[in-house]
Every structure is written in C-alpha cells, then in structure tokens.
Design a protein around this motif. Structure first.
Motif, mmCIF file in Angstrom:
data_model
loop_
_atom_site.group_PDB
_atom_site.id
_atom_site.type_symbol
_atom_site.label_atom_id
_atom_site.label_comp_id
_atom_site.label_asym_id
_atom_site.label_seq_id
_atom_site.Cartn_x
_atom_site.Cartn_y
_atom_site.Cartn_z
ATOM 1 N N SER A 128 0.814 -1.224 0.000
ATOM 2 C CA SER A 128 0.000 0.000 0.000
ATOM 3 C C SER A 128 0.841 1.266 0.000
ATOM 4 C CB SER A 128 -1.053 0.034 1.110
ATOM 5 O OG SER A 128 -0.507 0.273 2.370
ATOM 6 N N VAL A 129 2.143 1.132 -0.110
ATOM 7 C CA VAL A 129 3.105 2.198 -0.411
ATOM 8 C C VAL A 129 2.934 3.414 0.513
ATOM 9 C CG1 VAL A 129 4.281 3.371 -2.329
ATOM 10 C CG2 VAL A 129 2.965 1.324 -2.780
ATOM 11 N N GLY A 130 2.683 4.605 -0.040
ATOM 12 C CA GLY A 130 2.614 5.807 0.793
ATOM 13 C C GLY A 130 1.483 5.782 1.789
ATOM 14 N N HIS A 131 0.416 5.089 1.447
ATOM 15 C CA HIS A 131 -0.748 5.039 2.337
ATOM 16 C C HIS A 131 -0.447 4.306 3.642
ATOM 17 C CE1 HIS A 131 -3.169 6.581 -0.988
ATOM 18 N NE2 HIS A 131 -2.522 5.725 -1.757
ATOM 19 N N THR A 132 0.664 3.563 3.688
ATOM 20 C CA THR A 132 1.046 2.884 4.933
ATOM 21 C C THR A 132 1.279 3.884 6.054
ATOM 22 O OG1 THR A 132 3.424 2.953 4.451
ATOM 23 C CG2 THR A 132 2.210 1.057 3.649
ATOM 24 N N HIS A 133 1.763 5.074 5.707
ATOM 25 C CA HIS A 133 2.029 6.079 6.744
ATOM 26 C C HIS A 133 1.101 7.279 6.640
ATOM 27 C CE1 HIS A 133 4.544 8.543 3.884
ATOM 28 N NE2 HIS A 133 4.745 7.353 3.349
ATOM 29 N N THR A 134 0.766 7.713 5.405
ATOM 30 C CA THR A 134 -0.126 8.871 5.297
ATOM 31 C C THR A 134 -1.524 8.537 5.811
ATOM 32 O OG1 THR A 134 -0.757 8.334 3.022
ATOM 33 C CG2 THR A 134 1.132 9.795 3.331
ATOM 34 N N GLY A 188 -6.629 -10.668 4.653
ATOM 35 C CA GLY A 188 -5.174 -10.755 4.665
ATOM 36 C C GLY A 188 -4.517 -9.415 4.880
ATOM 37 N N GLY A 189 -5.051 -8.376 4.247
ATOM 38 C CA GLY A 189 -4.504 -7.028 4.426
ATOM 39 C C GLY A 189 -4.639 -6.542 5.848
ATOM 40 N N ILE A 190 -5.772 -6.866 6.484
ATOM 41 C CA ILE A 190 -5.973 -6.478 7.883
ATOM 42 C C ILE A 190 -4.972 -7.190 8.785
ATOM 43 C CG2 ILE A 190 -7.583 -6.765 9.827
ATOM 44 C CD1 ILE A 190 -9.834 -6.136 7.735
ATOM 45 N N GLY A 191 -4.775 -8.481 8.554
ATOM 46 C CA GLY A 191 -3.795 -9.213 9.355
ATOM 47 C C GLY A 191 -2.388 -8.701 9.146
ATOM 48 N N TYR A 192 -2.036 -8.446 7.889
ATOM 49 C CA TYR A 192 -0.697 -7.963 7.572
ATOM 50 C C TYR A 192 -0.463 -6.567 8.163
ATOM 51 C CZ TYR A 192 3.472 -7.215 4.647
ATOM 52 O OH TYR A 192 4.750 -6.982 4.204
ATOM 53 N N GLY A 193 -1.428 -5.680 7.955
ATOM 54 C CA GLY A 193 -1.291 -4.321 8.477
ATOM 55 C C GLY A 193 -1.303 -4.277 9.986
ATOM 56 N N LEU A 194 -2.131 -5.131 10.598
ATOM 57 C CA LEU A 194 -2.220 -5.156 12.058
ATOM 58 C C LEU A 194 -0.912 -5.625 12.682
ATOM 59 C CD1 LEU A 194 -4.084 -4.704 14.449
ATOM 60 C CD2 LEU A 194 -4.903 -7.053 14.182
ATOM 61 N N GLY A 195 -0.318 -6.669 12.110
ATOM 62 C CA GLY A 195 0.962 -7.140 12.622
ATOM 63 C C GLY A 195 2.024 -6.064 12.566
ATOM 64 N N ALA A 196 2.014 -5.292 11.465
ATOM 65 C CA ALA A 196 3.025 -4.249 11.306
ATOM 66 C C ALA A 196 2.843 -3.130 12.323
ATOM 67 C CB ALA A 196 2.966 -3.690 9.886
ATOM 68 N N VAL A 197 1.618 -2.615 12.477
ATOM 69 C CA VAL A 197 1.436 -1.470 13.371
ATOM 70 C C VAL A 197 1.554 -1.866 14.839
ATOM 71 C CG1 VAL A 197 0.028 -0.216 11.721
ATOM 72 C CG2 VAL A 197 -1.090 -1.652 13.434
ATOM 73 N N PRO A 216 -6.238 1.202 6.521
ATOM 74 C CA PRO A 216 -7.157 1.687 7.565
ATOM 75 C C PRO A 216 -7.019 0.995 8.918
ATOM 76 C CG PRO A 216 -8.333 1.145 5.527
ATOM 77 C CD PRO A 216 -6.975 0.559 5.424
ATOM 78 N N VAL A 217 -6.493 -0.231 8.964
ATOM 79 C CA VAL A 217 -6.550 -0.973 10.231
ATOM 80 C C VAL A 217 -5.674 -0.339 11.298
ATOM 81 C CG1 VAL A 217 -4.722 -2.657 9.667
ATOM 82 C CG2 VAL A 217 -6.579 -3.281 11.245
ATOM 83 N N GLY A 218 -4.511 0.171 10.922
ATOM 84 C CA GLY A 218 -3.622 0.790 11.908
ATOM 85 C C GLY A 218 -4.254 1.986 12.592
ATOM 86 N N PRO A 219 -4.726 2.983 11.827
ATOM 87 C CA PRO A 219 -5.355 4.129 12.487
ATOM 88 C C PRO A 219 -6.648 3.769 13.214
ATOM 89 C CG PRO A 219 -5.532 4.289 10.087
ATOM 90 C CD PRO A 219 -4.557 3.194 10.378
ATOM 91 N N ALA A 220 -7.413 2.799 12.723
ATOM 92 C CA ALA A 220 -8.634 2.405 13.440
ATOM 93 C C ALA A 220 -8.279 1.880 14.826
ATOM 94 C CB ALA A 220 -9.400 1.355 12.644
ATOM 95 N N VAL A 221 -7.233 1.057 14.896
ATOM 96 C CA VAL A 221 -6.796 0.521 16.189
ATOM 97 C C VAL A 221 -6.204 1.628 17.058
ATOM 98 C CG1 VAL A 221 -5.101 -1.016 17.297
ATOM 99 C CG2 VAL A 221 -6.447 -1.833 15.346
ATOM 100 N N SER A 280 4.353 7.058 17.811
ATOM 101 C CA SER A 280 5.394 6.300 17.112
ATOM 102 C C SER A 280 4.927 4.861 16.983
ATOM 103 C CB SER A 280 6.741 6.365 17.855
ATOM 104 O OG SER A 280 6.649 5.728 19.117
ATOM 105 N N LEU A 281 5.391 4.215 15.939
ATOM 106 C CA LEU A 281 5.060 2.816 15.692
ATOM 107 C C LEU A 281 6.317 1.975 15.829
ATOM 108 C CD1 LEU A 281 2.631 3.192 12.648
ATOM 109 C CD2 LEU A 281 2.037 2.707 15.026
ATOM 110 N N PRO A 282 6.145 0.681 16.189
ATOM 111 C CA PRO A 282 4.892 -0.034 16.419
ATOM 112 C C PRO A 282 4.230 0.359 17.740
ATOM 113 C CG PRO A 282 6.724 -1.470 16.884
ATOM 114 C CD PRO A 282 7.315 -0.218 16.312
#
Length: 718
Positions: A514-520, A628-637, A690-695, A709-711
């Motif tokens: 998801s490139v730039g959207h990972t942080h923006t 899968g995207g939710i799981g992947y993004g959640l693990g990262a954040v 979306p999963v990172g900011p929602a959490v 700061s993340l994680p």
C-alpha cells in the motif's frame, strides 16, 4: 524424502492430472521444458487461440496470466474474465504464468510486464474479457464451418457448443485446433454486465487445492540434478563493502565447493543448503564502512525532526494556512508521528534457479514480479542476448512489493553468483529469512509533523502537514508516493498545506504493501480523529460532514459503521476506532474494537470492513484480500520495526524480533463488499492502511494515550 523426490513426485502428479504445468524439472528433462510447455505455446497438446487463451483436446481452457500469482488471486480473477466471455464452465478453467515478454504481456498501466499497484485486474478487465470473447467467436466459426450452419444460430453455454435445430453439440476441444487456424475477428462485443454468469460469483480459487495438498511448485521445489546451492554473506551495515575475507574455515566444511567475492558480499557454493549455510557462518569478513549508514534509528528520527522545521517541497496548497492559524479564538493541536523502516517479510524469501541449456541459452526459475526486468539483468550478467534467456515465473509465497525492485538488484546478485561459476552445473541462489529481514529495500522510515486549527464553531479551518522520508522513486523533486493520501486529503478543509522532504540514506528503500498510504493513512486518520475528539464530535459523523467531494468515501464509512452497529456501546473495557482510506482507486472503511491485553498492549477483538472496489470479479477473493490485508497491516502497526542500532548496525533478524501476527492474535473480521458498476480496482493492498489508524484511534479513546510512534506495542510498553 529428499527435495529431489518431492519434486519428482509432484511432477508425476501433474502429469497424471492431464495438465502440463512444466514447473519442476531434473537434468533428464530438456532445460527449456518449462517454457516450451504451457507457458510458451509449444507442443503441449493445447491449441493457442490468442495471446492469453489455450484450449486442450479435453476441453480444458488454460489462461496465460501476465501477472505473477503470489496469493493475491490473478490466476482466478483473469480466468474468470476469460471464462465469462467464452461462456466456459468454471470446472474446465486452468491458469499458468505467461512467458516473460514486456511487449506481448505488458501491464497496461506500466507499459512493461509487471505486477504491482493492485493493478492486475484493473488493467486486464477489458483485455482478458476480449480474449475470451475472441476465442468464443473463433470456436463458433469453426463449429459453424464444420456443421454447415449459420454462426448466428450457434449457442455456447457452460463450455458446450450447440446448434438446436440440428441437435449437434460439442465441447471446446473438438474445434480447438480448427479455431486456432481461423483469423480472429477484428472486433468483438462484450457482455452487458447484467448478463454476467461468473463475474461477481464466489468461485473457488484455481490454486487452492494444489497449495493445500502440496502439489504446487515453488522455486524451492525446482531441484535439477547436480545442483549447487549458493548463499551470500552480507554486511550488517547498509553501504558497507568487502575489505577482505578469510574463507579457510568455510572451505573445510564438507560439501562446500567454492567461495567467491561478489559486489554484494561473499558467496559460498555447496552441494546442499546445510553446507552452504554452515560454510557461510565460518567466513571471517572485514567490512569497509567508509560509505555505510552509521546513524542509529534514534539519530535518524532526530535528524528528520530538524529537517521538518525547514521549508520543503510543496505537495498541496489551498487557502492561506498561516493566516488561518493566526485567527482568534482557535483551538489548535500539534502532533509528530514517527514511522519505522518495515521489511516485507514474505513467507518465501528470495530465491532463483539458473540452468544453462545445451544450446547455450539460459533458464531462470524464480518468482518474477517484473520478469522482463529480471530477464534483462540476468542476460547482462551471463553475457547473453536477452532472447537467449527464459524467465520461468513460479507461483510465489508472497511479496508485498519485495520482488518489485528497480533494476532487479536481487536478480543482479543471483545472476552474478551463477555467472561466477563455469555454468556447467545448475545453481540455486537462496536468501534465508535473516537475509531477507536484514536485506534492506524497506518501506522507508518517515516522520510526519502536523498542526490543525479548529474555530469556535468546531470546524477544522487549517491543516498543516510536513512529511520527511526517503523518496522510493529516488527523486530530487516531489515524490508522489511519499505524500499520496495526504496531498489529496479527502476531507473538506479550507486551508491546507502539505510539504515533503526527501532525505538521502544508504538504506535502500522500496514500496511496501500500500506504499505511501502505509504512513499517510495512519497520520491523516489519527490526527483527524484527535481533532474531532477535541471538539466532541462523533468519529463517524464528524468524518461524514467533511467528506463532501466523493460519495464513495462516505459509502464505505457508512457501511462499516452499519455492520459494526456503531451507535451501540462497546462491552465494558473495550473501545472502538474508525478509519477510512482510499488507495489504488479502492475505498475501504474499517472499525476496530479493542481492549487492553494482559501484557498492557492492544488486544484487537474484531474488525468490520467495507470495501468499494468497483465491479467485484470474485467477492470471495475480495474478502480474502481484505482479511489478509488487515492481518498484515495489524501485525506491522502492533509489532514491527527494523531498527538501526548504535553505529547503524541492523538489529532485527527473524520472526522472533520482527514477527507476524499470530493466529491467536488475529481478530474476527467481517467484510462487506459494496455492489458497484464502476470499473474494477485493486484489492491486494487497500485493506492494509485503515486498520492501523482504526486501532490507534480506539487505543487513544480507551487509554487517553495518542500513538506518536510505531509499532504501537513498543510505544505503549516503553
């Protein structure tokens, strides 16, 4: 059972199934077997009706996918497009990778053959439907000629060709060869979407069975006879080079054949993987750190913060931000958010097999995300004309952007390792998990500095955002991938300024799922949520009031809130957060429900997700990609960061300190796919942002602690 036996067993299974895949091979097979089979259109018993469609005598339809299958579903999606217009039965459909050809199999969005940007279906939607419709017209023409009846009287349905008046009927196979000899029509008509039979249905994925019963062939399973395995020792600092090395102990390891210095490090060649790894562990390498990155992540963050104070490149400018902030009676909010380097960490690390054919040509077996680029690089390394190199793309255990590298640096290393031998033996070049985690080409580290102003009526009147990080594209001017999602802020704010700074590091950057959207997406959605909370506005209603330009944003937000029953109070000790992000043309809204876990970190119980991706070719695949995207993004954040320690050395090495989310940590996920007639857009990446900011929004509302700061886990437990 050895890998050689596994390879042979799988090959026998495939041959018995009647489907010629040609993935695995031994030296008893011609080295070009994989590409003179289904991939390249050779003597495989299949008639090639056009670039993308082949039909067998047994009525099977094989679709040549120009996009790599690494779990995101192009085999199934592209086959569905062909089958719909061909009026085939789903049970007769097959899919394989196409040959590497930047002209014939170009991604229409890129101009070269490649997979990325969630573009597989989006760029192929009409192209593959036309391929199916063309093949259908050719089959009908062949049947009409054979039966001596008007083509307009012939009906094709569920893989059968019929002429009602004469009672004649046939499968596709009987007319495949004859159809292939017919000139294709210049134009074909495509179905009205209201008449779709397969598009929009939850069809089973074509590759599920082979991946669950062990038959599927990955690069690791390609085990030719007389194989050499090679691994390369890399430095702990980015930008370091080999000063000198001592290989005396490595050469004493039984099975080690040779040790050679490469541009990227020191290569160890051995009879098998164990010997190669053991030999590498006994190397003594003195690294030259003259051009290496020697700052720690903490030092980089401090430098980024100082850079953010300076004027940067303008990414967006609307109204008069400075004047708006100077107004009276304002409430203001400031935040600074730091995002770490992120590795892609696919389950299958990078690997490639090189086999020189008797005629001097070369076969390369690898998970090629940009096969044409890999082909050019491999050809140059071994001194061959590209026409003498065949890239045999294998199904692959994930990528998330990892295999889509400018200039194919992994292939440069792998091909150089092969070229350094006498090329009489096949060579498998392998990266271990540690090589991959520590190998760079990360999602860059970023810092966002943000200011917002709210007037006495509770309206957001000014938004000022500065983004500091590496340019993935290596640009000196504005890199849109650094600011996407912020520069085109979807919320109606009268005064907006977004600025960007490109920093130079020795750490090689790369796009990450998801490139730039990972942080923006995280920065925008958490900051907005905090502004709304500051004036007592509901997170959903407050967003809806600001989403005035594009109704599809509001559509996914409302649907996510609806399926989550947003107005209901969460159970005691729990809180909910919401976020909505558009990426790669797809709109995704998510609601997350969390509590404080026993370890003091967020425990995510459920995520509700609404997605609008235009026409959903296969809703089951769409849902799977969101999950899968939710799981992947959640693990990262929650957990992930690649950090540089004191002196710039890489800290993390494997899943113990750069871990994926565990099965017991995966939340329940409910996905709602919004019905749409819009052109299809991608789903491989848009579920992540979306999963990172929602959490994080739920966490702030539950604990009062904003995530800066993340994680999140290290931030919340530090």
């Amino acid at each position: 059972m050895t890998l050689q036996h596994i390879s042979t067993t799988r090959r026998a299974f495939l041959a018995g199934s009647g489907l010629v895949i040609g993935f695995a091979l031994t030296s008893r097979m011609p080295a070009h077997a994989a590409v003179t089979g289904v991939q390249a259109g050779g003597d495989d018993g299949l008639a090639m009706l056009n670039t993308f469609v082949k039909i067998g005598n047994d009525d099977t339809v094989t679709v040549l996918s120009k996009h790599i299958e690494f779990g995101q579903g192009p085999f199934t999606g592209l086959a569905t497009l062909v089958a719909e217009e061909l009026d085939a039965d789903w049970g007769q459909m097959r899919a394989v990778h196409s040959p590497a050809d930047d002209k014939v199999y170009a991604n229409l969005a890129f101009g070269v053959q490649g997979t990325g940007g969630s573009s597989s279906i989006a760029n192929s939607y009409e192209q593959f439907r036309k391929a199916g419709a063309t093949a259908r017209a050719m089959l009908v023409a062949a049947a009409a000629d054979e039966w001596k009846v008007p083509a307009g009287e012939i009906i094709v349905q569920k893989g059968r060709i019929r002429h009602s008046a004469t009672g004649k009927e046939s499968g596709f196979g009987a007319f495949a060869s004859k159809a292939a000899a017919i000139a294709p029509p210049a134009e074909v008509s495509l179905k009205d979407p209201e008449k779709f039979v397969l598009i929009g249905q939850e069809l089973p994925k074509l590759d599920t069975v082979s991946k669950t019963n062990g038959v599927a062939i990955f690069t690791l399973d390609v085990v030719p006879d007389n194989l050499l395995v090679a691994v390369v020792a890399h430095p702990d600092h980015f930008g370091a080079t080999v000063k000198s090395f001592d290989d005396s102990q490595a050469r004493k390891v039984t099975g080690v054949i040779d040790v050679k210095q490469m541009t990227q490090g020191v290569a160890v060649y051995a009879e098998h993987t164990y010997a190669a790894l053991k030999g590498r562990s006994r190397l003594k390498v003195d690294w030259d750190l003259s051009d290496a990155e020697t700052r720690s992540s903490e030092e980089l963050a401090a430098d980024y913060a100082n850079t953010a104070k300076e004027n940067g490149l303008s990414a967006a400018s609307k109204g008069d931000v400075d004047r708006a902030f100077a107004g009276e009676g304002l409430e203001t909010l400031a935040a600074e958010v730091v995002f770490p380097f992120l590795a892609h960490a696919p389950m299958e690390p990078l690997d490639a097999v090189f086999i020189k054919a008797p005629d001097g040509s070369l076969d390369v077996y690898t998970g090629a995300q940009f096969p044409g680029m890999d082909k050019t690089v491999a050809a140059k390394a071994v001194g061959l004309d590209p026409s003498k190199v065949r890239i045999n793309t294998q199904i692959t255990g994930g990528s998330f952007g990892r295999r889509a590298q400018f200039g194919s640096p992994y292939m440069q290393e792998a091909a150089a390792v092969f070229a350094a031998t006498d090329q009489s033996r096949p060579v498998k070049h392998m990266w271990t998990r540690e090589d991959d985690i520590r190998g760079g080409y990360y999602r860059p580290m970023y810092l966002h500095r943000m200011r917002g102003a709210i007037d006495k009526n509770g309206q957001i009147v000014a938004w000022d955002q500065t983004i500091v990080g590496q340019s993935i594209m290596g640009k000196a001017d504005l890199d849109e991938t650094s600011v996407e999602g912020a520069s085109n802020l979807p919320y109606n704010v009268a005064n907006l300024r977004v600025m960007s700074h490109n920093v130079k590091l020795a750490v090689p950057p790369l796009w990450w799922r998801s490139v730039g959207h990972t942080h923006t997406g995280f920065a925008v959605e958490t900051f907005l949520d905090e502004l709304l909370q500051k004036v007592g506005k509901d997170p959903v209603e407050g967003r809806l009031a600001l989403l005035t330009e594009d109704p599809r944003y509001a559509g996914v937000l409302r649907r996510a809130a609806e399926i989550a029953n947003w107005g209901a109070k969460p159970a005691a000790g729990r809180q909910r957060g919401v976020a909505v992000v558009k990426s790669f043309g797809t709109y995704v809204g998510q609601v997350a429900e969390i509590s404080v876990g026993s370890d003091g970190a967020p425990r995510v119980h459920k995520v509700w997700c609404a997605v609008d991706c235009g026409v959903a070719i296969n809703p089951n695949v769409v849902k799977a990609q969101m999950e899968g995207g939710i799981g992947y993004g959640l693990g990262a954040v929650l957990f992930d960061a690649v950090t540089l320690g004191k002196g710039g050395a890489i800290v993390q090495s494997n899943f113990h300190d750069y871990r994926s989310i565990r099965i017991n940590e995966m939340p329940d996920v409910e996905v709602s796919v919004i019905t749409s007639a819009a052109a299809p857009t991608g789903v491989g990446e848009p579920g992540v942002p979306p999963v990172g900011p929602a959490v994080a929004n739920a966490w702030r509302r539950l604990t009062g602690n904003p995530v800066r700061s993340l994680p999140i886990v290290s931030a919340s437990t530090s």
